[in-house]
Design a protein around this motif. Structure first.
Motif, PDB file in Angstrom:
ATOM      1  N   ALA A   1      -4.524  -1.258  -1.169  1.00  0.00           N
ATOM      2  CA  ALA A   1      -3.171  -1.620  -0.727  1.00  0.00           C
ATOM      3  C   ALA A   1      -2.235  -1.644  -1.930  1.00  0.00           C
ATOM      4  O   ALA A   1      -2.678  -1.742  -3.084  1.00  0.00           O
ATOM      5  CB  ALA A   1      -3.198  -2.996  -0.069  1.00  0.00           C
TER       6      ALA A   1
ATOM      7  N   SER B   1      -0.984   1.026   2.666  1.00  0.00           N
ATOM      8  CA  SER B   1      -2.441   1.018   2.469  1.00  0.00           C
ATOM      9  C   SER B   1      -3.043   2.389   2.726  1.00  0.00           C
ATOM     10  O   SER B   1      -2.464   3.241   3.410  1.00  0.00           O
ATOM     11  CB  SER B   1      -3.107  -0.008   3.382  1.00  0.00           C
TER      12      SER B   1
ATOM     13  N   ARG C   1     -11.581  -4.590  -0.421  1.00  0.00           N
ATOM     14  CA  ARG C   1     -10.189  -4.157  -0.551  1.00  0.00           C
ATOM     15  C   ARG C   1      -9.662  -4.544  -1.926  1.00  0.00           C
ATOM     16  O   ARG C   1     -10.153  -5.493  -2.537  1.00  0.00           O
ATOM     17  CB  ARG C   1      -9.306  -4.753   0.540  1.00  0.00           C
TER      18      ARG C   1
ATOM     19  N   ASP D   1       2.299  -0.260   6.258  1.00  0.00           N
ATOM     20  CA  ASP D   1       1.727  -1.237   7.195  1.00  0.00           C
ATOM     21  C   ASP D   1       2.768  -2.257   7.640  1.00  0.00           C
ATOM     22  O   ASP D   1       2.651  -2.831   8.719  1.00  0.00           O
ATOM     23  CB  ASP D   1       0.578  -2.006   6.528  1.00  0.00           C
TER      24      ASP D   1
ATOM     25  N   GLU E   1      -5.839  -4.244  -4.587  1.00  0.00           N
ATOM     26  CA  GLU E   1      -4.431  -3.868  -4.703  1.00  0.00           C
ATOM     27  C   GLU E   1      -4.257  -2.978  -5.931  1.00  0.00           C
ATOM     28  O   GLU E   1      -4.919  -3.183  -6.961  1.00  0.00           O
ATOM     29  CB  GLU E   1      -3.536  -5.105  -4.797  1.00  0.00           C
TER      30      GLU E   1
ATOM     31  N   LEU F   1     -10.466  -0.277   1.545  1.00  0.00           N
ATOM     32  CA  LEU F   1      -9.000  -0.235   1.668  1.00  0.00           C
ATOM     33  C   LEU F   1      -8.361  -0.489   0.308  1.00  0.00           C
ATOM     34  O   LEU F   1      -8.787  -1.381  -0.432  1.00  0.00           O
ATOM     35  CB  LEU F   1      -8.554  -1.319   2.659  1.00  0.00           C
TER      36      LEU F   1
ATOM     37  N   PHE G   1      -1.188   7.317   1.790  1.00  0.00           N
ATOM     38  CA  PHE G   1      -0.870   5.912   2.074  1.00  0.00           C
ATOM     39  C   PHE G   1       0.088   5.829   3.267  1.00  0.00           C
ATOM     40  O   PHE G   1       0.967   6.687   3.433  1.00  0.00           O
ATOM     41  CB  PHE G   1      -0.196   5.247   0.864  1.00  0.00           C
TER      42      PHE G   1
END
Ligand SMILES: CC(C)(COP(=O)(O)OP(=O)(O)OC[C@H]1O[C@@H](n2cnc3c(N)ncnc32)[C@H](O)[C@@H]1OP(=O)(O)O)[C@@H](O)C(=O)NCCC(=O)NCCS
Length: 175
Positions: free
Chosen positions: A125, A168, A86, A147, A88, A123, A144
């Motif tokens: 985010a 996410s 994952r 969440d 960002e 993923l 997206f």
């Protein structure tokens, strides 16, 4: 180089420092961005000259318009680890005359494709201030989902506290 329909993503160069310094000092550009301490032009030039190469943990790109070949923004995938799969994502366009022209959507899509296809992420985010409606619209358009909502986690330039969404996108969901 990563090429989309309207933009290409390239590594940031030391020569980009002056443009980014101008953007960082434009309150319209930084309105929804997390504020940092003001940085001198000399310091940002030094920082850019000593930039580490892109890596799995931090891949930052200059966004260039294909039509005119100039720098219009930056985007980053950060804090990725192969174990977690994952990362960002951060993005902004500093050239305001390019807002609303589809460049942000194209840059996001290109960067997410890179994240899923090349970095094998599961993923991606991001955090976005609840009042940043244009950005939220773009993120939802790309697939997206919201969440959760972090309460009063962002202090605006007006000194007010704003909530942020955690959004996410999973592999296979990019639109
Ligand atoms: C957010 C940002 C990256 C989007 O890039 P962009 O190139 O301006 O966006 P696009 O032109 O690709 O798409 C804009 C979309 O938002 C829509 N939009 C614009 N203003 C809107 C608003 N107030 N409310 C809802 N939707 C809005 C447009 O209609 C367009 O949607 P469409 O393609 O379905 O017609 C860019 O505007 C930016 O950098 N803004 C300043 C910094 C920032 O907020 N960064 C994100 C921090 S999380």
């Amino acid at each position: 180089m990563l090429t989309g329909e309207l933009i290409r993503l390239r590594p940031l160069e030391p020569e980009d420092a002056d443009t980014l310094w101008r953007w960082h000092n434009d309150p319209e550009v930084t309105r929804w961005l997390t504020a940092d301490h003001a940085e001198s032009l000399a310091r940002i030039r030094e920082r850019f000259a000593a930039r580490k190469p892109n890596s799995y943990g931090r891949a930052s790109f200059a966004i260039e318009s294909l039509a005119v070949g100039t720098l219009i923004g930056t985007c980053t995938l950060r804090d990725a680890t192969p174990e977690q799969g994952r990362a960002e994502l951060d993005i902004y366009l500093g050239e305001k005359d390019h807002w609303g022209g589809g460049y942000g959507t194209d840059a996001m899509r290109t960067l997410c494709r890179y994240g899923f296809d090349m970095m094998r992420l599961h993923l991606i985010a991001l955090w976005v201030v609840v009042g940043n409606e244009a950005a939220i619209h773009v993120y939802k358009k790309l697939g997206f989902q919201v969440d959760g909502r972090h309460r009063q986690s962002f202090r605006g330039q007006d000194g007010e506290w704003h909530d942020e969404y955690l959004m996410s996108l999973l592999e296979g969901e990019l639109l």
